[in-house]
Design an enzyme around this catalytic site. Structure first.
Site, PDB file in Angstrom:
ATOM      1  N   LYS A  72       0.417  -1.206   0.022  1.00  0.00           N
ATOM      2  CA  LYS A  72       0.045   0.123   0.418  1.00  0.00           C
ATOM      3  C   LYS A  72       0.709   0.909  -0.279  1.00  0.00           C
ATOM      4  O   LYS A  72       0.800   2.182  -0.474  1.00  0.00           O
ATOM      5  CB  LYS A  72      -0.700   0.129   1.208  1.00  0.00           C
ATOM      6  CG  LYS A  72      -1.602   1.180   1.534  1.00  0.00           C
ATOM      7  CD  LYS A  72      -2.198   1.234   2.630  1.00  0.00           C
ATOM      8  CE  LYS A  72      -1.555   1.784   4.018  1.00  0.00           C
ATOM      9  NZ  LYS A  72      -1.375   2.903   4.233  1.00  0.00           N
ATOM     10  N   ASN A  73       1.544   1.217   0.853  1.00  0.00           N
ATOM     11  CA  ASN A  73       2.937   2.794   0.958  1.00  0.00           C
ATOM     12  C   ASN A  73       3.993   3.053  -0.424  1.00  0.00           C
ATOM     13  O   ASN A  73       4.415   3.609  -0.332  1.00  0.00           O
ATOM     14  CB  ASN A  73       3.228   2.518   2.430  1.00  0.00           C
ATOM     15  CG  ASN A  73       2.583   2.551   3.040  1.00  0.00           C
ATOM     16  OD1 ASN A  73       1.413   2.904   3.767  1.00  0.00           O
ATOM     17  ND2 ASN A  73       2.796   2.290   4.911  1.00  0.00           N
ATOM     18  N   CYS A 170      -3.544  13.313  13.933  1.00  0.00           N
ATOM     19  CA  CYS A 170      -4.199  11.739  13.876  1.00  0.00           C
ATOM     20  C   CYS A 170      -3.787  10.843  14.494  1.00  0.00           C
ATOM     21  O   CYS A 170      -3.320  11.813  15.937  1.00  0.00           O
ATOM     22  CB  CYS A 170      -4.081  11.243  12.370  1.00  0.00           C
ATOM     23  SG  CYS A 170      -2.278  10.326  12.690  1.00  0.00           S
ATOM     24  N   ARG A 175       1.669  14.456  13.010  1.00  0.00           N
ATOM     25  CA  ARG A 175       2.356  14.516  11.961  1.00  0.00           C
ATOM     26  C   ARG A 175       1.871  15.261  11.172  1.00  0.00           C
ATOM     27  O   ARG A 175       1.464  15.390  10.417  1.00  0.00           O
ATOM     28  CB  ARG A 175       0.945  12.793  11.456  1.00  0.00           C
ATOM     29  CG  ARG A 175       1.998  11.773  12.112  1.00  0.00           C
ATOM     30  CD  ARG A 175       0.994  11.156  11.529  1.00  0.00           C
ATOM     31  NE  ARG A 175       1.321   9.908  10.115  1.00  0.00           N
ATOM     32  CZ  ARG A 175       0.902   9.245   9.819  1.00  0.00           C
ATOM     33  NH1 ARG A 175      -0.171   8.427  10.226  1.00  0.00           N
ATOM     34  NH2 ARG A 175       1.865   8.648   9.016  1.00  0.00           N
ATOM     35  N   ASP A 358       5.358   0.258  12.236  1.00  0.00           N
ATOM     36  CA  ASP A 358       4.348  -0.114  11.541  1.00  0.00           C
ATOM     37  C   ASP A 358       4.048  -2.070  11.820  1.00  0.00           C
ATOM     38  O   ASP A 358       3.608  -2.080  11.413  1.00  0.00           O
ATOM     39  CB  ASP A 358       4.561  -0.339   9.465  1.00  0.00           C
ATOM     40  CG  ASP A 358       3.557   0.817   9.736  1.00  0.00           C
ATOM     41  OD1 ASP A 358       3.632   1.865  10.174  1.00  0.00           O
ATOM     42  OD2 ASP A 358       3.960   1.539   7.945  1.00  0.00           O
ATOM     43  N   ARG A 450      -8.585  -0.268   5.754  1.00  0.00           N
ATOM     44  CA  ARG A 450      -7.572   0.615   4.816  1.00  0.00           C
ATOM     45  C   ARG A 450      -5.925  -0.098   4.334  1.00  0.00           C
ATOM     46  O   ARG A 450      -5.250   0.753   3.549  1.00  0.00           O
ATOM     47  CB  ARG A 450      -6.891   1.938   5.736  1.00  0.00           C
ATOM     48  CG  ARG A 450      -8.503   2.562   6.497  1.00  0.00           C
ATOM     49  CD  ARG A 450      -7.522   3.498   7.475  1.00  0.00           C
ATOM     50  NE  ARG A 450      -6.680   4.385   6.482  1.00  0.00           N
ATOM     51  CZ  ARG A 450      -5.884   4.929   7.114  1.00  0.00           C
ATOM     52  NH1 ARG A 450      -4.979   5.097   8.475  1.00  0.00           N
ATOM     53  NH2 ARG A 450      -4.896   5.438   7.027  1.00  0.00           N
TER      54      ARG A 450
HETATM   55  C1  UD1 Z   1       4.745   6.487   6.048  1.00  0.00           C
HETATM   56  C2  UD1 Z   1       4.140   5.302   6.376  1.00  0.00           C
HETATM   57  C3  UD1 Z   1       3.746   4.658   7.105  1.00  0.00           C
HETATM   58  C4  UD1 Z   1       4.819   4.752   8.279  1.00  0.00           C
HETATM   59  C5  UD1 Z   1       5.951   6.464   8.644  1.00  0.00           C
HETATM   60  C6  UD1 Z   1       6.991   5.879   9.125  1.00  0.00           C
HETATM   61  C7  UD1 Z   1       3.117   6.085   4.077  1.00  0.00           C
HETATM   62  C8  UD1 Z   1       1.751   6.479   3.068  1.00  0.00           C
HETATM   63  N1  UD1 Z   1       2.597   6.200   5.226  1.00  0.00           N
HETATM   64  O1  UD1 Z   1       4.336   7.487   7.070  1.00  0.00           O
HETATM   65  O2  UD1 Z   1       2.795   3.797   7.111  1.00  0.00           O
HETATM   66  O3  UD1 Z   1       3.768   4.996  10.040  1.00  0.00           O
HETATM   67  O4  UD1 Z   1       6.347   6.741   6.888  1.00  0.00           O
HETATM   68  O5  UD1 Z   1       7.958   5.081   8.857  1.00  0.00           O
HETATM   69  O6  UD1 Z   1       3.923   5.610   3.507  1.00  0.00           O
HETATM   70  N2  UD1 Z   1       7.306  14.754  10.183  1.00  0.00           N
HETATM   71  C9  UD1 Z   1       7.286  16.354  10.786  1.00  0.00           C
HETATM   72  N3  UD1 Z   1       7.354  16.899   9.697  1.00  0.00           N
HETATM   73  C10 UD1 Z   1       7.211  16.316   8.538  1.00  0.00           C
HETATM   74  C11 UD1 Z   1       6.889  15.030   8.006  1.00  0.00           C
HETATM   75  C12 UD1 Z   1       7.019  14.018   8.829  1.00  0.00           C
HETATM   76  O7  UD1 Z   1       7.738  16.076  11.988  1.00  0.00           O
HETATM   77  O8  UD1 Z   1       6.879  17.220   7.196  1.00  0.00           O
HETATM   78  C13 UD1 Z   1       7.683  13.652  11.737  1.00  0.00           C
HETATM   79  C14 UD1 Z   1       5.890  12.469  11.717  1.00  0.00           C
HETATM   80  O9  UD1 Z   1       5.078  13.400  12.375  1.00  0.00           O
HETATM   81  C15 UD1 Z   1       6.953  11.966  12.157  1.00  0.00           C
HETATM   82  C16 UD1 Z   1       8.529  11.629  11.548  1.00  0.00           C
HETATM   83  O10 UD1 Z   1       8.491  13.058  10.328  1.00  0.00           O
HETATM   84  O11 UD1 Z   1       6.772  11.874  13.684  1.00  0.00           O
HETATM   85  C17 UD1 Z   1       7.855  10.348  10.720  1.00  0.00           C
HETATM   86  O12 UD1 Z   1       6.854  10.132   9.568  1.00  0.00           O
HETATM   87  P1  UD1 Z   1       6.981  10.413   8.582  1.00  0.00           P
HETATM   88  O13 UD1 Z   1       8.407   9.701   7.903  1.00  0.00           O
HETATM   89  O14 UD1 Z   1       7.297  11.556   7.369  1.00  0.00           O
HETATM   90  O15 UD1 Z   1       5.585   9.949   8.458  1.00  0.00           O
HETATM   91  P2  UD1 Z   1       4.746   9.348   6.973  1.00  0.00           P
HETATM   92  O16 UD1 Z   1       5.528   9.706   5.704  1.00  0.00           O
HETATM   93  O17 UD1 Z   1       3.312  10.040   6.993  1.00  0.00           O
END
Ligand code: UD1
Length: 484
Positions: A72-73, A170, A175, A358, A450
């Site tokens: 999915k990701n 969320c 996030r 995850d 999901r």
């Molecule tokens: C992706 C995955 C999710 C997984 C996560 C971590 C997808 C669709 N989802 O989520 O399943 O749990 O990676 O492996 O691929 N952060 C910030 N600012 C930003 C972006 C992120 O502070 O602009 C922080 C987040 O709050 C979190 C950390 O960085 O604490 C990692 O988040 P991130 O790697 O971005 O997670 P997702 O990409 O949303």
């Protein structure tokens, strides 16, 4: 700017194909080559109206073979990448899960044509973004799936503008998407944030130097996509190294992008004028595979996973082998057998190739059945222990202290009525129910849907006693009108 187009098209080519609707499992068989118009004006995802539950009777070891679905990701950013070209992008091994349906609806709402495969090709999707008209990701869709923000970079790069709803918080933490925004600014985009939306615009993005303050998976993917069409070279440092990032780079390269270093901390992208269509097979879902491995270990089963890539599961495999589990791997399959008492072991979630956040919830269920104390440290998200409370209700001994959970095992699990709070938390409860004494009822399984394709069928196929009950009842006020 209008929120949604009047008549977005989903082309459904086959007699047996189903139109995945925007509200729950809204499905309607359609005839060959019929074009369906969905009126998106009334759409609101109303998960509360999805009444499905799982009833699981524990005690059976999982024995047999399970085919792992596409990731999915990896599929979500790949679908967003189709925005970057006016030619069709054909994606294979797309999982049939709700988040993918949401992404399809999002693309369609922007004017894309999304053709669904059928029969043996039911996991193939062809996306054509030749007539994109409405570069907007509306709140109704973004709020149900944060990964919708993946369209931000591709939209600005191809259309020169994007309007994407702020995702907000969320269940598992705040996030934010500040790193996506900062990165786009580094590429020359002008960003405005008002009325809960991010509006980004740029004549043409230009290459830049981006150093991520923190490693972000979708942030790396979003900006990598944006940079492919920017003028000049982009260097991104402190990038995510997840296999899903590498898979996206492989697709973009097939589309004509010039990318080096995906899978390492530094990615270099030479922008090109135009990208073209491509065909790409999505990598197997490492988290689905890890979830089945965990379930097999816990139930003392003997399970073979096919269509998977064990090289993406290094951290989990190493941890389980330390605990005495026997795992045999081949390039695209693995077999896990366990007849031993598990021994407690600590884990700390980290970015890839570390232990994946995850898989943390599923590992916690495992830890409840290991001998001794396991300390689980969650480093990626600040509030990702909601499953702990439900596991305690089933008899586990877990104490949560900030980002640490202390699990004392082994305590027998007993059936209870429990509730899913997020996608991976749900998986941990399903696994717990497989070893619990009696019949567990798991509510709010739309969270499971999901990200797991027909999990109950796959589990049933290897000996689990699991049943889906309840009806899917879209609320009247929020059901979409579908005009054939
Ligand atoms: C992706 C995955 C999710 C997984 C996560 C971590 C997808 C669709 N989802 O989520 O399943 O749990 O990676 O492996 O691929 N952060 C910030 N600012 C930003 C972006 C992120 O502070 O602009 C922080 C987040 O709050 C979190 C950390 O960085 O604490 C990692 O988040 P991130 O790697 O971005 O997670 P997702 O990409 O949303």
């Amino acid at each position: 700017m209008k929120l949604v187009p009047k008549s977005p098209n989903v082309r459904t080519p086959g007699p047996a194909s189903l139109l995945p609707g925007a509200v729950g499992d809204f499905r309607k068989p359609v005839s060959r080559s019929r074009t369906i118009r969905i009126d998106f004006r009334n759409i609101a995802i109303a998960p509360e109206s999805l009444m499905d539950k799982f009833v699981i009777r524990g005690g059976n070891p999982l024995v047999g073979s399970v085919r792992i679905s596409g990731a999915k990701n990896a599929a979500l950013p790949a679908m967003a990448a189709a925005i970057l070209t006016d030619e069709p992008v054909i994606l294979e091994n797309i999982p049939d899960v709700r988040d993918i349906q949401t992404e399809r609806n999002l693309l369609v709402s922007m004017g894309a044509e999304v053709e669904l495969g059928y029969g043996r090709a039911s996991h193939r999707t062809t996306i054509s973004c030749s007539k994109l008209a409405n570069p907007e990701a509306a709140y109704e869709l973004v709020k149900t799936m944060r990964a919708s923000t993946l369209v931000l970079g591709p939209l600005v790069a191809r259309m020169g503008r994007a309007r994407v709803s702020q995702p907000g918080g969320c269940a598992i933490g705040a996030r934010p998407i500040d790193l996506h925004i900062k990165g786009l600014e580094r590429l020359g985009a002008t960003i405005k944030q008002e009325h809960g939306y991010i509006e980004a615009s740029a004549e043409r993005l230009r290459g830049g130097h981006i150093i991520f303050d923190k490693i972000t998976v979708t942030g790396t993917e979003d900006l990598m996509m944006a940079a492919t069409l920017a003028q000049g070279e982009t260097i991104m440092e402190n990038c995510a190294r997840e296999p899903e990032v590498t898979d996206l780079a492989a697709l973009l390269t097939k589309m004509g992008a010039r990318i080096e270093g995906a899978g390492t901390h530094t990615i270099r992208i030479q922008g090109v004028e135009k990208l073209h269509g491509a065909r790409h097979r999505i990598i197997p879902d490492r988290i689905e595979a890890g979830t089945f491995v965990t379930a097999a270990v816990l139930t003392g089963g003997d399970l073979t996973l096919t269509n998977c890539d064990p090289s993406h599961l290094g951290a989990l495999i190493q941890k389980l082998e330390e605990a005495g589990v026997r795992i045999r791997t081949a390039p695209d399959s693995m077999r896990v057998t366990n007849g031993h008492q598990l021994i407690a072991a600590d884990i700390t979630t980290e970015e890839y190739p570390g232990f994946p956040t995850d898989m943390q919830a599923q590992y916690m269920t495992l830890a409840t059945q290991a001998q001794g104390t396991s300390i689980i440290t969650e480093n990626i998200f600040e509030n990702r222990f909601m499953h702990a409370h439900e596991l305690v209700r089933m008899g586990a001994n877990i104490k949560v202290e900030g980002r640490r959970a202390i699990v004392r095992g082994k305590t027998p699990l007993s059936s209870a009525a429990v509730q899913c709070s997020d996608l991976r938390a749900s998986a941990s409860l399903v696994i717990a129910a497989l070893v619990a004494d009696g019949e567990t009822i798991i509510d709010r399984v739309y969270h499971v849907d999901r990200g797991y394709e027909r999990i109950e069928e796959k589990l049933k196929g290897v000996g689990a006693q699991i049943r889906r009950i309840g009806e899917i009842l879209p609320k009247r006020a929020t059901a979409p009108s579908v005009v054939a």
